[in-house]
Scaffold this motif. Sequence first.
Motif, PDB file in Angstrom:
ATOM      1  N   VAL A 224       0.834  -1.212   0.000  1.00 24.45           N
ATOM      2  CA  VAL A 224       0.000   0.000   0.000  1.00 24.45           C
ATOM      3  C   VAL A 224       0.861   1.251   0.000  1.00 24.45           C
ATOM      4  O   VAL A 224       0.575   2.220  -0.719  1.00 24.45           O
ATOM      5  CB  VAL A 224      -0.952  -0.009   1.209  1.00 24.45           C
ATOM      6  N   ASN A 225       1.942   1.243   0.772  1.00 21.29           N
ATOM      7  CA  ASN A 225       2.820   2.412   0.836  1.00 21.29           C
ATOM      8  C   ASN A 225       3.551   2.662  -0.480  1.00 21.29           C
ATOM      9  O   ASN A 225       4.035   3.775  -0.717  1.00 21.29           O
ATOM     10  CB  ASN A 225       3.847   2.241   1.962  1.00 21.29           C
ATOM     11  N   ALA A 226       3.653   1.626  -1.320  1.00 17.67           N
ATOM     12  CA  ALA A 226       4.294   1.807  -2.620  1.00 17.67           C
ATOM     13  C   ALA A 226       3.411   2.562  -3.592  1.00 17.67           C
ATOM     14  O   ALA A 226       3.895   3.046  -4.625  1.00 17.67           O
ATOM     15  CB  ALA A 226       4.672   0.450  -3.216  1.00 17.67           C
ATOM     16  N   LEU A 227       2.112   2.692  -3.278  1.00 14.18           N
ATOM     17  CA  LEU A 227       1.186   3.408  -4.146  1.00 14.18           C
ATOM     18  C   LEU A 227       1.150   4.879  -3.744  1.00 14.18           C
ATOM     19  O   LEU A 227       0.940   5.198  -2.568  1.00 14.18           O
ATOM     20  CB  LEU A 227      -0.217   2.801  -4.043  1.00 14.18           C
ATOM     21  N   PRO A 228       1.364   5.783  -4.674  1.00 16.58           N
ATOM     22  CA  PRO A 228       1.407   7.215  -4.329  1.00 16.58           C
ATOM     23  C   PRO A 228       0.034   7.760  -3.987  1.00 16.58           C
ATOM     24  O   PRO A 228      -0.987   7.354  -4.557  1.00 16.58           O
ATOM     25  CB  PRO A 228       1.952   7.864  -5.609  1.00 16.58           C
ATOM     26  N   THR A 229      -0.004   8.670  -3.040  1.00 17.50           N
ATOM     27  CA  THR A 229      -1.239   9.387  -2.706  1.00 17.50           C
ATOM     28  C   THR A 229      -1.230  10.792  -3.287  1.00 17.50           C
ATOM     29  O   THR A 229      -2.260  11.458  -3.295  1.00 17.50           O
ATOM     30  CB  THR A 229      -1.406   9.485  -1.178  1.00 17.50           C
ATOM     31  N   SER A 230      -0.070  11.215  -3.746  1.00 18.41           N
ATOM     32  CA  SER A 230       0.074  12.549  -4.326  1.00 18.41           C
ATOM     33  C   SER A 230       1.236  12.524  -5.303  1.00 18.41           C
ATOM     34  O   SER A 230       2.280  11.911  -5.034  1.00 18.41           O
ATOM     35  CB  SER A 230       0.326  13.598  -3.227  1.00 18.41           C
ATOM     36  N   PHE A 231       1.050  13.191  -6.446  1.00 19.54           N
ATOM     37  CA  PHE A 231       2.123  13.227  -7.439  1.00 19.54           C
ATOM     38  C   PHE A 231       3.339  13.933  -6.867  1.00 19.54           C
ATOM     39  O   PHE A 231       4.460  13.434  -6.940  1.00 19.54           O
ATOM     40  CB  PHE A 231       1.631  13.955  -8.697  1.00 19.54           C
ATOM     41  N   ILE A 232       3.123  15.084  -6.267  1.00 18.42           N
ATOM     42  CA  ILE A 232       4.233  15.857  -5.693  1.00 18.42           C
ATOM     43  C   ILE A 232       4.756  15.185  -4.434  1.00 18.42           C
ATOM     44  O   ILE A 232       5.965  15.187  -4.166  1.00 18.42           O
ATOM     45  CB  ILE A 232       3.784  17.292  -5.374  1.00 18.42           C
ATOM     46  N   GLY A 233       3.853  14.564  -3.656  1.00 19.26           N
ATOM     47  CA  GLY A 233       4.258  13.938  -2.406  1.00 19.26           C
ATOM     48  C   GLY A 233       5.267  12.823  -2.595  1.00 19.26           C
ATOM     49  O   GLY A 233       6.164  12.627  -1.770  1.00 19.26           O
ATOM     50  N   ALA A 234       5.145  12.065  -3.686  1.00 18.64           N
ATOM     51  CA  ALA A 234       6.090  10.977  -3.954  1.00 18.64           C
ATOM     52  C   ALA A 234       7.503  11.518  -4.092  1.00 18.64           C
ATOM     53  O   ALA A 234       8.464  10.916  -3.598  1.00 18.64           O
ATOM     54  CB  ALA A 234       5.680  10.229  -5.215  1.00 18.64           C
ATOM     55  N   PHE A 235       7.645  12.675  -4.745  1.00 15.61           N
ATOM     56  CA  PHE A 235       8.961  13.288  -4.906  1.00 15.61           C
ATOM     57  C   PHE A 235       9.416  13.931  -3.597  1.00 15.61           C
ATOM     58  O   PHE A 235      10.596  13.874  -3.246  1.00 15.61           O
ATOM     59  CB  PHE A 235       8.924  14.332  -6.020  1.00 15.61           C
ATOM     60  N   ALA A 236       8.494  14.559  -2.885  1.00 14.77           N
ATOM     61  CA  ALA A 236       8.847  15.229  -1.637  1.00 14.77           C
ATOM     62  C   ALA A 236       9.339  14.233  -0.586  1.00 14.77           C
ATOM     63  O   ALA A 236      10.270  14.513   0.172  1.00 14.77           O
ATOM     64  CB  ALA A 236       7.653  16.005  -1.108  1.00 14.77           C
ATOM     65  N   GLU A 237       8.716  13.044  -0.552  1.00  8.11           N
ATOM     66  CA  GLU A 237       9.110  12.015   0.410  1.00  8.11           C
ATOM     67  C   GLU A 237      10.244  11.147  -0.101  1.00  8.11           C
ATOM     68  O   GLU A 237      10.723  10.261   0.609  1.00  8.11           O
ATOM     69  CB  GLU A 237       7.896  11.143   0.740  1.00  8.11           C
ATOM     70  N   ASN A 238      10.651  11.358  -1.348  1.00  9.61           N
ATOM     71  CA  ASN A 238      11.753  10.597  -1.958  1.00  9.61           C
ATOM     72  C   ASN A 238      11.475   9.097  -1.929  1.00  9.61           C
ATOM     73  O   ASN A 238      12.367   8.289  -1.678  1.00  9.61           O
ATOM     74  CB  ASN A 238      13.067  10.898  -1.239  1.00  9.61           C
ATOM     75  N   SER A 239      10.220   8.735  -2.211  1.00 13.98           N
ATOM     76  CA  SER A 239       9.822   7.328  -2.230  1.00 13.98           C
ATOM     77  C   SER A 239      10.037   6.777  -3.635  1.00 13.98           C
ATOM     78  O   SER A 239       9.265   7.062  -4.557  1.00 13.98           O
ATOM     79  CB  SER A 239       8.350   7.189  -1.819  1.00 13.98           C
TER      80      SER A 239
END
Length: 479
Positions: free
Chosen positions: A145-160
């Motif tokens: 579940v954590n591998a699925l992004p909840t936000s386009f920008i958030g994925a980059f901000a969290e460096n996931s």
Amino acid sequence: MPPPVPSLPRRVARILRTSLFAQVACALVLGIVVGKLWPGFAADLQPLGDGFTRLIKTIISPLVFCVVVVGIAKAGDLKACGRIGLKALIWFEVASTLALIIGLLAANVVQPGSGMNVDPSTLDTSAVDAKTGGGSLPSTTEFIVNALPTSFIGAFAENSLLQVLILACLVGAALLHLGHTKVPQVLPAIEQAQEIIFAIVGFVMRLAPVAVFGAMAVLIGQYGLGVIETYAKLIILCYVAAALFVALLAVALKVVTGLSLWKFLRYIREEMLLALGTASTESVMPRVMQKLRRAGARDDAVGLVLPTGYSFNLDGASLYLSIGTLFIAQAVGVDLSPSQQITVVLVLMLTSKGMAGIPGSAFLALSATASSLGAIPAGAVALLLGVDRIMDTMRVVTNLLGNCVAVFAVSRWEGALDADRARKVLDGEIVPTEDDDEDRDAGEPTATESSEASVAPDLDDQLAAVPAQPAKEPTPGTS
């Protein structure tokens, strides 16, 4: 009249000025000396290594996004990307399981913890809590579940990285679906952004010697060299087991691709030395991606396999965890049965997949394994506190080489590897440059590719032909 030969000091100065490898090597030695002689001053150098790592981490996510999007769009076949991902996961699972088994066999034969007779009640477990920050490893469901992004920008901000990979695959698929007629400027813009990011990598890498100096001084100043004497048997065992695993990787690479791992190691010697100095594979990820592309691996294979390996293919960590589990069991006098050791492998196969990016993840995985067995006191994990940082070198080398071998192997498996170019690059017959990257991105032959029968299609022709044309088939007018 022959030109005068430069004096030795001039030659040394030129090497230090032009060779990143020489700069990092000198910084490594200087860091050890400073850490040994002035440990108090060395502790204040922590920001040097941390600052460099933070700068590198800021460009990893956008770089992975650009490489994957461009790779998928140029491959022109979304099914091929799916096959690459599936084959990568199969390779990762086989490799990490092999590492776990090698670690267990080595620990059973050598028994590094036997005779220590440690009383777990005398150990300070609060240090483990401080190391892990009170965190825990995610369950399998949480990991997915954590591998699925909840936000386009958030994925980059969290460096996931996994979230960024999923977004990149979606964007690449959308570009294939729309073609160049509806979004003619998007892919060229992403390609240009990729070149900017690689230029930034070049700027940041100039700080690598400073980072290695600071990180090594802190390590020696904090832990000293005495810990090596205390845990000599365990340390030697881990490094010998890692050497055996790397030898098996070399055999696998030779059989699958015909390439030499030792020549590849020489090819990435600067990045390897930097990873050793900073104890981080993330610090060299952008440069390794660039070198793999220049060595003939296709963009989509590099962009999909290498970042995924950072989460799924921690071979060095798997070796360390299996040996560490048996070490603490032997140290406290617990004899694990064969069935319990099989349980260790099964538990570590799951817990090692969720370790990346979590503080103190090795101790969390060891604690989870001890709890699942019910025979090892959880406090015994504290036995590895003093030696854990020394093991970083082994883990970094094994993890990095394991992921690079995976890129070559999966690329060859999928037909996404220019084996002839790879051999010439590793043999030193050609020295890849940034111009080669630009030629590849533009679909033009490089100096080493001009003699081949087919030439990569132009970008617009590729997108116009999607999805009917396979990635390597030249369009009319370009052959």
